[in-house]
Design an enzyme around this catalytic site. Structure first.
Site, PDB file in Angstrom:
ATOM      1  N   LYS A 141       0.849  -1.203   0.000  1.00 36.66           N
ATOM      2  CA  LYS A 141       0.000   0.000   0.000  1.00 36.66           C
ATOM      3  C   LYS A 141       0.881   1.249   0.000  1.00 36.66           C
ATOM      4  O   LYS A 141       1.885   1.301   0.726  1.00 36.66           O
ATOM      5  CB  LYS A 141      -0.899  -0.033   1.239  1.00 36.66           C
ATOM      6  CG  LYS A 141      -1.931   1.081   1.310  1.00 36.66           C
ATOM      7  CD  LYS A 141      -2.826   0.931   2.543  1.00 36.66           C
ATOM      8  CE  LYS A 141      -3.870   2.006   2.638  1.00 36.66           C
ATOM      9  NZ  LYS A 141      -4.724   1.869   3.844  1.00 36.66           N
ATOM     10  N   SER A 186      -9.694   1.906   3.120  1.00 34.77           N
ATOM     11  CA  SER A 186      -8.856   2.611   2.187  1.00 34.77           C
ATOM     12  C   SER A 186      -7.841   1.723   1.445  1.00 34.77           C
ATOM     13  O   SER A 186      -7.287   2.166   0.432  1.00 34.77           O
ATOM     14  CB  SER A 186      -8.085   3.710   2.934  1.00 34.77           C
ATOM     15  OG  SER A 186      -7.221   3.145   3.899  1.00 34.77           O
ATOM     16  N   SER A 203      -9.677  -0.367   7.370  1.00 33.33           N
ATOM     17  CA  SER A 203      -9.181  -0.285   5.992  1.00 33.33           C
ATOM     18  C   SER A 203      -8.499  -1.532   5.443  1.00 33.33           C
ATOM     19  O   SER A 203      -8.221  -1.579   4.252  1.00 33.33           O
ATOM     20  CB  SER A 203      -8.225   0.889   5.856  1.00 33.33           C
ATOM     21  OG  SER A 203      -8.964   2.069   5.763  1.00 33.33           O
TER      22      SER A 203
HETATM   23  N1  GLN Z   1     -12.809   4.205   6.460  1.00 33.48           N
HETATM   24  C1  GLN Z   1     -12.210   4.672   7.671  1.00 33.48           C
HETATM   25  C2  GLN Z   1     -11.827   6.119   7.530  1.00 33.48           C
HETATM   26  O1  GLN Z   1     -12.076   6.659   6.519  1.00 33.48           O
HETATM   27  C3  GLN Z   1     -11.046   3.825   8.032  1.00 33.48           C
HETATM   28  C4  GLN Z   1      -9.803   4.230   7.373  1.00 33.48           C
HETATM   29  C5  GLN Z   1      -8.640   3.348   7.712  1.00 33.48           C
HETATM   30  O2  GLN Z   1      -8.776   2.317   8.366  1.00 33.48           O
HETATM   31  N2  GLN Z   1      -7.481   3.777   7.294  1.00 33.48           N
HETATM   32  O3  GLN Z   1     -11.294   6.708   8.409  1.00 33.48           O
END
Ligand code: GLN
Length: 510
Positions: free
Chosen positions: A76, A151, A175
């Site tokens: 990532k 994400s 994410s």
């Molecule tokens: N979807 C969540 C957010 O937007 C989690 C993001 C993540 O785990 N990096 O904060």
């Protein structure tokens, strides 16, 4: 036939039936064929990957194979890899290359994983669909009109689309698990402190964790095995021994206590997802598990608590991107021209002002930005996308003098209550089972203009980050709409072996 899992690839490579160069070539062919559509990889380095493959092959041929021989991985774009772009899918880091390796990268390489490129994500890991990316949305390999989740959308889509056999993602509020669920792959979010964050670009430092995504629980366990463990360069890394996850995954024990929290099966949960998760739990019961209904009463405050604390931490972490030290800087001459024009405009108003208007206009003139301040502002305005700006504004607000106690302070207290709910639950059960996400993957574009709706996708994953515990998402079945559904198991702190065990059981019973 090239196998999909690390485990099978490894077996073939060690048996001399497949060379690592052929394995790597295979993934680059896959990338050429379908990355254009899936958009999981945002940077690939074939030459270096083949070079690595040959070096590792020499080790294998001389009988010195590391634990991850056969792993062909994407990373990532939020985890630093020396000499490769690390942009967090943001304009503000466009052109930035990391000057060092994250600890996880060093560990993967030391065990002979081959790292082939960088993966798409939501900008700075903020989002649940991978649509907030300077590279455009990643697409779900099961149906390319659907989101991958986020994400770590690129990390999940690369595995699901067979562009790599495993990847690393990061999980601050879900994410890793949520895109794993949407894309039908396995994803593990380790306990906070289990895997070093050294070299992970910070989003919300008290929540962030790095973990693996893969095609099987065993593969995910084998990657976790290598990246887990104390690192003196991360002062939140725990000095707790790492158990043998791989052998747990090889010999799962069906005789476990599974807590089922009522709070995770209520309003907002899609019927088809619910059925699959419930029937999976029933199968585990038929296979010897004891099912125990439990309560996690503070669950309903999770989302609000997370979006206060995570945005607060983000606003502070992202203050470092000022256009001076890293990445995108607004054009200096434009900034100077703009300021000059504003000054001229204010001065001409001053000239024609009535006496009563003068003090206000003089104040405006005095408050005109310095060139440096304007350069910061403009660089950040141009460099950050809409979701990141929203988070910075929210976070700055909840930390501001008048609101700190009402929001940030209160949310910290609620975080503790949520932690206590889990502590109590884990006195009675080995793992907690629930859906990973309330729905299956939805249409690209359908939630991008509705941030609150978007935040609801995290309803079942954020509590693990709030509590600092571990969680896994494992494919549990296919929804009536043809898309994958994940089941989530959460485990107490430093009990990854228990969620791996439960995940492997699901895989075997599926
Ligand atoms: N979807 C969540 C957010 O937007 C989690 C993001 C993540 O785990 N990096 O904060």
């Amino acid at each position: 036939m090239i196998p999909h899992t690390i485990q099978e690839a490894r077996t073939k490579v060690l048996a001399g039936e497949l060379t690592l160069a052929n394995l790597v070539e295979h993934y680059f062919e896959q990338i050429s064929a379908s990355n254009g559509e899936i958009n999981a990889f945002v940077f690939e380095d074939k030459e270096e990957a083949i070079r690595q493959a040959k070096l590792v092959q020499e080790k294998v041929d001389s009988g010195q194979a590391g634990a991850l021989v056969g792993a062909v991985m994407g990373i990532k774009d939020v985890i630093c890899e020396k000499g490769r772009p690390t942009t967090c899918a943001s304009e503000i880091l466009a052109g930035f290359e990391s000057v060092y390796d994250a600890t996880v990268i060093e560990r993967l390489r030391a065990e002979d994983a081959i790292l082939i490129g960088r993966l798409n994500m939501d900008e700075f890991a903020m989002g649940s669909t991978n649509e907030y990316s300077r590279y455009g949305a990643a697409r779900n390999p099961h149906d390319t009109t659907k989101v991958t989740g986020g994400s770590s959308g690129g990390s999940a889509a690369a595995v699901a689309g067979n562009l790599a056999n495993s990847t690393l993602g990061s999980d601050t509020g879900g994410s890793i698990r949520q895109p794993a669920s949407y894309c039908g792959v396995v994803g593990i979010k380790p306990t906070y402190g289990r895997v070093s964050r050294y070299g992970l670009v910070a989003f919300a430092s008290s929540f962030d964790s790095i973990g693996p995504l893969a095609n099987s629980v065993q593969d995910a366990a084998s990657v976790l095995q290598v990246i887990a463990g104390f690192d003196e360069r991360d002062n939140t890394s725990a000095q707790i021994e790492v158990p043998d996850y791989v052998s747990v995954a090889e010999n799962p024990d069906g005789n476990i206590k599974i807590g089922v929290p009522e709070e995770f099966f209520g309003e907002g949960l899609d019927e088809g997802v619910k059925e699959i998760v419930e029937s999976t739990i029933q199968k585990l019961k038929d296979n010897g598990a004891e099912i125990i209904p439990i309560h996690l009463p503070h669950t309903k405050y999770g989302l609000a608590t997370y979006y206060i604390l995570a945005t607060a931490e983000a606003s502070s972490n992202l203050a470092r991107y000022d256009g001076i030290r890293y990445g995108h800087r607004a054009d200096k001459n434009t900034v100077l021209d703009e300021l000059k024009a504003e000054e001229t405009e204010i001065k001409s108003r001053l000239k024609n002002a009535s006496e009563s208007e003068v003090p206000a206009i003089e104040k405006e003139l005095a408050q005109l930005d310095s060139a440096l301040t304007r350069l910061y502002k403009k660089s950040r305005t141009e460099g950050f996308g809409p979701e990141v700006k929203r988070r910075i504004m929210l976070g700055t607000y909840v930390l501001s003098a008048g609101y700190y106690d009402a929001y940030y302070g209160k949310a910290q207290k609620v975080r503790r209550l949520i932690q206590n709910d889990y502590k109590e639950a884990f006195q009675k059960v080995d793992v907690i089972a629930c859906p990973t996400a309330p729905t299956t993957a939805f249409d690209i574009g359908s939630e991008i203009n509705d941030p609150l709706q978007m935040y609801l996708n995290d309803a079942y994953t954020i509590s693990a980050n709030l509590a600092g515990i571990c969680g896994i998402s494992v494919p549990a079945g296919t929804h009536g709409n043809g898309l994958p559904v994940g089941i989530q198991f959460m485990g107490d702190v430093f009990q990854e072996e228990k969620i791996i065990n439960a995940g492997r059981l699901v895989e075997m019973l599926r």
